[in-house]
Scaffold this motif. Structure first.
Motif, PDB file in Angstrom:
ATOM      1  N   LYS A  21       0.814  -1.213   0.000  1.00  0.00           N
ATOM      2  CA  LYS A  21       0.000   0.000   0.000  1.00  0.00           C
ATOM      3  C   LYS A  21       0.850   1.267   0.000  1.00  0.00           C
ATOM      4  O   LYS A  21       0.630   2.160  -0.826  1.00  0.00           O
ATOM      5  CB  LYS A  21      -0.880  -0.083   1.248  1.00  0.00           C
ATOM      6  CG  LYS A  21      -1.879   0.985   1.437  1.00  0.00           C
ATOM      7  CD  LYS A  21      -2.790   0.631   2.601  1.00  0.00           C
ATOM      8  CE  LYS A  21      -2.069   0.183   3.863  1.00  0.00           C
ATOM      9  NZ  LYS A  21      -1.106   1.172   4.409  1.00  0.00           N
ATOM     10  N   THR A  22       1.800   1.330   0.914  1.00  0.00           N
ATOM     11  CA  THR A  22       2.581   2.566   1.037  1.00  0.00           C
ATOM     12  C   THR A  22       3.412   2.832  -0.222  1.00  0.00           C
ATOM     13  O   THR A  22       3.544   3.980  -0.659  1.00  0.00           O
ATOM     14  CB  THR A  22       3.432   2.526   2.320  1.00  0.00           C
ATOM     15  OG1 THR A  22       2.530   2.343   3.426  1.00  0.00           O
ATOM     16  CG2 THR A  22       4.202   3.811   2.529  1.00  0.00           C
ATOM     17  N   ARG A  45      -1.603  10.386   6.048  1.00  0.00           N
ATOM     18  CA  ARG A  45      -1.720   8.997   6.472  1.00  0.00           C
ATOM     19  C   ARG A  45      -2.304   8.885   7.862  1.00  0.00           C
ATOM     20  O   ARG A  45      -2.095   9.745   8.721  1.00  0.00           O
ATOM     21  CB  ARG A  45      -0.382   8.285   6.393  1.00  0.00           C
ATOM     22  CG  ARG A  45       0.692   8.840   7.305  1.00  0.00           C
ATOM     23  CD  ARG A  45       1.935   7.995   7.208  1.00  0.00           C
ATOM     24  NE  ARG A  45       1.591   6.595   7.386  1.00  0.00           N
ATOM     25  CZ  ARG A  45       2.350   5.583   6.977  1.00  0.00           C
ATOM     26  NH1 ARG A  45       3.469   5.830   6.355  1.00  0.00           N
ATOM     27  NH2 ARG A  45       1.966   4.360   7.194  1.00  0.00           N
ATOM     28  N   ASP A 102      -3.243   7.319   3.092  1.00  0.00           N
ATOM     29  CA  ASP A 102      -2.787   5.964   3.387  1.00  0.00           C
ATOM     30  C   ASP A 102      -3.496   5.505   4.665  1.00  0.00           C
ATOM     31  O   ASP A 102      -3.126   5.927   5.744  1.00  0.00           O
ATOM     32  CB  ASP A 102      -1.258   6.006   3.580  1.00  0.00           C
ATOM     33  CG  ASP A 102      -0.617   4.641   3.735  1.00  0.00           C
ATOM     34  OD1 ASP A 102      -1.347   3.651   3.942  1.00  0.00           O
ATOM     35  OD2 ASP A 102       0.625   4.568   3.671  1.00  0.00           O
TER      36      ASP A 102
HETATM   37 NA    NA Z   1       1.830   1.009   5.593  1.00  0.00          NA
END
Ligand code: NA
Ligand code: DGP
Ligand code: NA
Length: 212
Positions: A21-22, A45, A102
């Motif tokens: 994801k990141t 995030r 995120d």
């Molecule tokens: Na992450």
């Protein structure tokens, strides 16, 4: 008079720990840098681990297992961090800035429900927050995720737990979700993500912000 909205989109990335994801968030932010005159953007995030305030520090200590908290209290702590950002997020969106986030409310509900809290109660705590225009769910089942390096060190990263989180995520899906097969190559995923994001940015320029 007819109301016109030219606002930014709320784009959220979700997925299990180690779903890549990141990496994809960072790739999208790089891509958007090239079109920032046309589509201003900002990355965010959750949880925010920067030691900027006591809530952030408490979340950090909880995640690194330095501190124990009852599930309900932990959930409300994560929720509070999101609720504290609400006004700022709305301001950016109204100013035409697209937010690329995120993890957000669905992480909150999926992880806390996987610990045994009722999913509905968890989502109810998110009420009033801007609802994502697009949720990009990087779909990598826990069986595969555990083979990636570094898995298992932090709270929530044990495999049976990841399976339960996955099941909760599946219950939260709606028409705003894009499920991307996370075992595709980084390039393929990035291309799929970029296409969906640009489409949604265009579509929601004319729509009011929706809320949970
Ligand atoms: Na992450
Ligand atoms: P990372 O995205 O790598 O910074 O990891 C954050 C961890 O915290 C991850 O295991 C998911 C979990 N998490 C994120 N948001 C929430 C939340 O609102 N509630 C709970 N219980 N866990 C969360
Ligand atoms: Na993580």
């Amino acid at each position: 008079m007819e109301q016109r909205y030219v606002r930014g989109a709320l784009i959220v990335f979700e997925g299990l720990d180690r779903s890549g994801k990141t990496t994809q968030v960072n790739r999208l932010l790089q891509d958007l840098e090239g079109t920032k005159e046309r589509y201003p953007y900002r990355g965010m995030r959750f949880p925010d681990r920067t030691p900027a305030n006591p809530i952030n520090i408490e979340i950090c200590d909880y995640l690194s297992k330095k501190k124990e908290l009852p599930a309900r209290e932990a959930h409300l702590l994560f929720t509070k961090q999101r609720q504290n950002q609400k006004d700022e997020m709305e301001r950016f969106l109204q100013n035409g800035t697209t937010l690329v986030v995120d993890r957000y409310s669905h992480s909150g509900a999926a992880y806390s429900a996987a610990k045994g809290l009722p999913l509905d109660w968890c989502m109810a705590q998110e009420e009033g927050l801007p609802k994502p225009d697009l949720v990009i769910f990087l779909d990598l089942f826990a069986d595969i995720a555990k083979n990636r390096s570094g898995f298992g060190e932090e709270r929530f990263e044990e495999e049976p737990f990841q399976k339960r989180v996955y099941e909760q995520y599946m219950q939260l899906q709606d028409e705003t979700w894009l499920r991307v097969n996370a075992s595709k190559t980084e390039e393929e995923i990035a291309a799929e993500v970029r296409q969906a994001v640009l489409r949604v940015i265009e579509e929601c320029r004319e729509k009011p912000i929706s809320h949970f």
